[in-house]
Design a protein around this motif. Sequence first.
Motif, PDB file in Angstrom:
ATOM      1  N   VAL A  18       0.836  -1.211   0.000  1.00  0.00           N
ATOM      2  CA  VAL A  18       0.000   0.000   0.000  1.00  0.00           C
ATOM      3  C   VAL A  18       0.868   1.258   0.000  1.00  0.00           C
ATOM      4  CG1 VAL A  18      -1.608   1.375   1.389  1.00  0.00           C
ATOM      5  CG2 VAL A  18      -2.028  -1.063   1.037  1.00  0.00           C
ATOM      6  N   LEU A  19       1.890   1.266   0.851  1.00  0.00           N
ATOM      7  CA  LEU A  19       2.740   2.450   0.926  1.00  0.00           C
ATOM      8  C   LEU A  19       3.497   2.681  -0.376  1.00  0.00           C
ATOM      9  CD1 LEU A  19       4.176   2.166   4.560  1.00  0.00           C
ATOM     10  CD2 LEU A  19       2.278   3.581   3.744  1.00  0.00           C
ATOM     11  N   THR A  20       3.923   1.592  -1.040  1.00  0.00           N
ATOM     12  CA  THR A  20       4.617   1.723  -2.325  1.00  0.00           C
ATOM     13  C   THR A  20       3.679   2.295  -3.386  1.00  0.00           C
ATOM     14  OG1 THR A  20       6.037  -0.159  -1.766  1.00  0.00           O
ATOM     15  CG2 THR A  20       5.911   0.474  -4.098  1.00  0.00           C
ATOM     16  N   GLU A  21       2.446   1.786  -3.381  1.00  0.00           N
ATOM     17  CA  GLU A  21       1.448   2.279  -4.356  1.00  0.00           C
ATOM     18  C   GLU A  21       1.155   3.765  -4.140  1.00  0.00           C
ATOM     19  OE1 GLU A  21      -3.308   1.655  -5.236  1.00  0.00           O
ATOM     20  OE2 GLU A  21      -2.190   0.019  -4.311  1.00  0.00           O
ATOM     21  N   VAL A  22       1.012   4.162  -2.865  1.00  0.00           N
ATOM     22  CA  VAL A  22       0.753   5.577  -2.557  1.00  0.00           C
ATOM     23  C   VAL A  22       1.940   6.440  -2.982  1.00  0.00           C
ATOM     24  CG1 VAL A  22       0.389   7.235  -0.685  1.00  0.00           C
ATOM     25  CG2 VAL A  22      -0.839   5.055  -0.683  1.00  0.00           C
TER      26      VAL A  22
ATOM     27  N   GLU B  45      -4.971  11.533   0.966  1.00  0.00           N
ATOM     28  CA  GLU B  45      -6.227  10.959   0.477  1.00  0.00           C
ATOM     29  C   GLU B  45      -6.068   9.477   0.156  1.00  0.00           C
ATOM     30  OE1 GLU B  45      -7.362  13.426  -2.757  1.00  0.00           O
ATOM     31  OE2 GLU B  45      -8.034  15.090  -1.484  1.00  0.00           O
ATOM     32  N   ALA B  46      -4.910   9.108  -0.423  1.00  0.00           N
ATOM     33  CA  ALA B  46      -4.685   7.691  -0.749  1.00  0.00           C
ATOM     34  C   ALA B  46      -4.600   6.846   0.519  1.00  0.00           C
ATOM     35  CB  ALA B  46      -3.410   7.550  -1.576  1.00  0.00           C
ATOM     36  N   LEU B  47      -3.924   7.299   1.555  1.00  0.00           N
ATOM     37  CA  LEU B  47      -3.816   6.558   2.812  1.00  0.00           C
ATOM     38  C   LEU B  47      -5.163   6.483   3.518  1.00  0.00           C
ATOM     39  CD1 LEU B  47      -0.409   7.961   4.127  1.00  0.00           C
ATOM     40  CD2 LEU B  47      -0.849   5.661   3.220  1.00  0.00           C
TER      41      LEU B  47
ATOM     42  N   HIS C 191      -7.203   3.646   2.607  1.00  0.00           N
ATOM     43  CA  HIS C 191      -6.768   2.373   3.200  1.00  0.00           C
ATOM     44  C   HIS C 191      -6.829   2.416   4.714  1.00  0.00           C
ATOM     45  CE1 HIS C 191      -5.365   0.616  -0.583  1.00  0.00           C
ATOM     46  NE2 HIS C 191      -4.876   1.822  -0.899  1.00  0.00           N
ATOM     47  N   GLN C 192      -7.631   3.327   5.261  1.00  0.00           N
ATOM     48  CA  GLN C 192      -7.849   3.452   6.696  1.00  0.00           C
ATOM     49  C   GLN C 192      -6.550   3.709   7.458  1.00  0.00           C
ATOM     50  OE1 GLN C 192     -10.027  -0.081   7.839  1.00  0.00           O
ATOM     51  NE2 GLN C 192     -11.945   0.677   6.970  1.00  0.00           N
ATOM     52  N   LEU C 193      -5.678   4.476   6.825  1.00  0.00           N
ATOM     53  CA  LEU C 193      -4.443   4.905   7.465  1.00  0.00           C
ATOM     54  C   LEU C 193      -4.487   6.425   7.624  1.00  0.00           C
ATOM     55  CD1 LEU C 193      -1.851   2.753   5.486  1.00  0.00           C
ATOM     56  CD2 LEU C 193      -2.616   2.379   7.831  1.00  0.00           C
ATOM     57  N   SER C 194      -4.069   6.909   8.791  1.00  0.00           N
ATOM     58  CA  SER C 194      -4.085   8.350   9.025  1.00  0.00           C
ATOM     59  C   SER C 194      -2.723   8.940   8.687  1.00  0.00           C
ATOM     60  CB  SER C 194      -4.435   8.649  10.494  1.00  0.00           C
ATOM     61  OG  SER C 194      -3.412   8.172  11.350  1.00  0.00           O
ATOM     62  N   LEU C 195      -2.735  10.207   8.244  1.00  0.00           N
ATOM     63  CA  LEU C 195      -1.498  10.916   7.936  1.00  0.00           C
ATOM     64  C   LEU C 195      -1.625  12.352   8.437  1.00  0.00           C
ATOM     65  CD1 LEU C 195       1.297  11.006   6.460  1.00  0.00           C
ATOM     66  CD2 LEU C 195       0.032  11.949   4.489  1.00  0.00           C
ATOM     67  N   ALA C 196      -0.616  12.796   9.150  1.00  0.00           N
ATOM     68  CA  ALA C 196      -0.532  14.199   9.565  1.00  0.00           C
ATOM     69  C   ALA C 196       0.845  14.708   9.181  1.00  0.00           C
ATOM     70  CB  ALA C 196      -0.762  14.344  11.062  1.00  0.00           C
TER      71      ALA C 196
ATOM     72  N   ASP D 161     -10.608   4.810  17.035  1.00  0.00           N
ATOM     73  CA  ASP D 161     -10.815   3.658  16.148  1.00  0.00           C
ATOM     74  C   ASP D 161     -11.189   4.127  14.748  1.00  0.00           C
ATOM     75  OD1 ASP D 161     -10.235   1.920  18.166  1.00  0.00           O
ATOM     76  OD2 ASP D 161     -12.334   1.544  18.726  1.00  0.00           O
ATOM     77  N   ALA D 162     -12.108   5.087  14.689  1.00  0.00           N
ATOM     78  CA  ALA D 162     -12.567   5.555  13.373  1.00  0.00           C
ATOM     79  C   ALA D 162     -11.456   6.274  12.611  1.00  0.00           C
ATOM     80  CB  ALA D 162     -13.767   6.498  13.556  1.00  0.00           C
ATOM     81  N   ALA D 163     -10.555   6.944  13.340  1.00  0.00           N
ATOM     82  CA  ALA D 163      -9.502   7.707  12.684  1.00  0.00           C
ATOM     83  C   ALA D 163      -8.221   6.911  12.498  1.00  0.00           C
ATOM     84  CB  ALA D 163      -9.207   8.965  13.510  1.00  0.00           C
ATOM     85  N   SER D 164      -8.235   5.639  12.867  1.00  0.00           N
ATOM     86  CA  SER D 164      -7.036   4.784  12.716  1.00  0.00           C
ATOM     87  C   SER D 164      -5.860   5.363  13.489  1.00  0.00           C
ATOM     88  CB  SER D 164      -6.669   4.640  11.231  1.00  0.00           C
ATOM     89  OG  SER D 164      -7.749   4.127  10.506  1.00  0.00           O
ATOM     90  N   PHE D 165      -6.122   5.822  14.733  1.00  0.00           N
ATOM     91  CA  PHE D 165      -5.074   6.425  15.547  1.00  0.00           C
ATOM     92  C   PHE D 165      -4.614   5.509  16.692  1.00  0.00           C
ATOM     93  CE2 PHE D 165      -5.432  11.317  14.984  1.00  0.00           C
ATOM     94  CZ  PHE D 165      -4.951  11.171  13.688  1.00  0.00           C
TER      95      PHE D 165
END
Length: 746
Positions: free
Chosen positions: A13-17, A36-38, A41-46, A123-127
């Motif tokens: 997933v990370l390679t594709e993003v 947006e791509a992460l 896949h239910q991954l959070s990014l800051a 849980d909802a924010a994948s944190f």
Amino acid sequence: MSGPLHGDALLRVLTEVALGFQREQTPQGVITCAGEALRAHQLSLAILQRDGDVTRIRYANVAPELRLDTPAFEGRAVPVSQLTRVAAAGRGAVLIGDVRQATEKFFEKHRAGQLDEVPRLLDAASFQKVSMMVLVIDGQLWGGFTLGGVALEESDLPAITLFGLQLNAALQAAELNERLEQRRREQEAVNAIATMRLDAGGGTNTRVLLEAVAKATSSDSSALFIYDGATDEYVMFDEPWGAPESMSKLFRRVKPGAFPVALNTMHVSELQTGRERVEGEGFRWFANVPLELEGRRNAWLVMARRSNAGYSPTELATAATLGVQVNTLIERSRLYNQLSGRVRQLSLLFDLARAGTSAREVGPLVDRLLALLVENLPCDAASIVYVSGNELVLGGWTPRAGVGLPPTLSMPSIKLDEDSITARALRELKGQRVSLAESTGRTRKEMQAFNASHLMAAPLLVGQRKFGALMVGRLADVPFSDDELKLMDSCAAQVSVLVEHVKLFDDLRSSYSSLEKAQAEVVRHERLAALGELAAVMAHEVRNPLGVIFNSLTSLKKRAGNDGEAALLLGIVGEEADRLNRIVGDLLDFARPYEAERAPIELEPIVASAVEAASASSSAQVKVVTEFEGVLPRFVVDGHLVRQALVNLVVNAIQAMPKGGTCTVRVSAQQKNGVAQARIEVCDEGVGISPATEKHIFQPFFTTKATGTGLGLAVVKRIVDAHHGEISVRSAMGGGTTFTITLPSS
């Protein structure tokens, strides 16, 4: 994708993003694409970015439904300690501490009533599990990122580190590309500013300038403030670019302490004034560029954007460069406007002087001078008042076309001791200015007459003599400046000299005209005296032989008896002798000095006697009508001379109508300069007098008749002159002639 991501699945997933965001050209594009791509896949990014001594959240891919009414994440300052520790470790991505504990602290501060919601939101924010890695660009700590998921483990850190290295490279390439684009926009803006000039009241150039600054710094709005030392405020110059009217009203005047005194970028949450209004318009970030000149406040340039991304150091550097250019532009424009103002002032004074050199009459000169003041001062109306005794009276008024002021002005006279701006200017011998709010008494009436918001007046002086004042008005609520007041004094001094010069020229011309008339009158009297003396000699010399002729004719008629042929010849000789005798009589009448022996008389019998005598001397079928206007008073005139003048005029009128007609003698009374006058008109229905002939009719011996002597009207003119009266003629070819005599009754 179902199930938590870790291991090979996370790596894929990370390679594709990473492959996706490497195609982006801007840092914000890279960040948004990754986030947006992460999120899919239910991954959070800051994304965290250094901003001086603090670290701010530049981007967080938290879903909108999870933000609720929590203040925006983007732009918020966060502790820098964790990022510093990760950078110091130098190991790539690391797992950070208890996310739940940190989140609960945040909710305790901002949303204590929803503390129980933390587990569900995490849980909802994948944190649940969060990793962090620093980002270094050009060898400097740029910031870092956090990547969160449901089940991240230590074994996933190499994949996250690889992702971080790819994100770092993409950001560095995008930063370089953005810096190049930034330099291009900066150069375009610098070139545009270099060719600009700011007008004193703003306008198109101001909007073009602010648009260039906004585009060069990727801003949505920009504004320029000029420092006003008198009020210790920054005043918005013209209108901002890209901001609604409500914003311009909110920040029309700003105290220096309301914004930072050094170049910086500022989040909307740090605003001290109008934060809610600004947030409501969608603005998030500001760049402030204070502009100084020789160590003193000069202006302030501010830019704003709605993007969640703050201003980068490169963009701030561009803002600083443009600030230097704008500062130079302000000073250049100030000097240009100052020099242009001086040129306009000198041009106005030159035009005033030039208008005076060609003027020969006061009225046209004043109209021209007032028009020049309206055109160049500038103002909407100008007037001049003159001193008359203890009062000031209006002498001229010129409004600007198209402003709705009347072409003429009616203004009562002003007492010199009244509370009037013009009277005060004369009392204090210097220019005065006043606004409608400050005006009282007569000054307020003057302003109402001008319909003005601001008035300015200056005295007109020649030496120490006060002879009037200039006054100008402005409809708009724009006060007259100190420079305009000084110019008004200079214009008044110039106008004083010009008006006095033309008045002296007028007086000199009047004196020359009077002298010419007097000289012409002297020459005419000398000529008439010579003619009179000659006529008297000729009449005396001719009358003696005439007496002999008449005696001889009487003797010859007795001797001829009934001889028909001899009687005929003697009759012809007698008629010609009679005609010659009448000529001699006319010559003696003309030669006699006319001194009017005045006495109060009634004109009606004088006119009747003259009409009767004139009618008896002619056989033409002419009806003579007399008209008297009401009951006439007794006039103090010489009745004998008036009768003689009327006889001559009526005889001429009868002779002008050989085929018959009506001659009207009309008598009336009138007043002129407080003196009663007798007005006598003699009208005929004859062929009229040509313009060429009309010029000579009162000259002695000028006649158009075959048998006339040319002395009848000359005698009438001498009789009128003896009464200090006037005689005029009005004639039209084929339309008859009217002679009008006016005799003062004194």
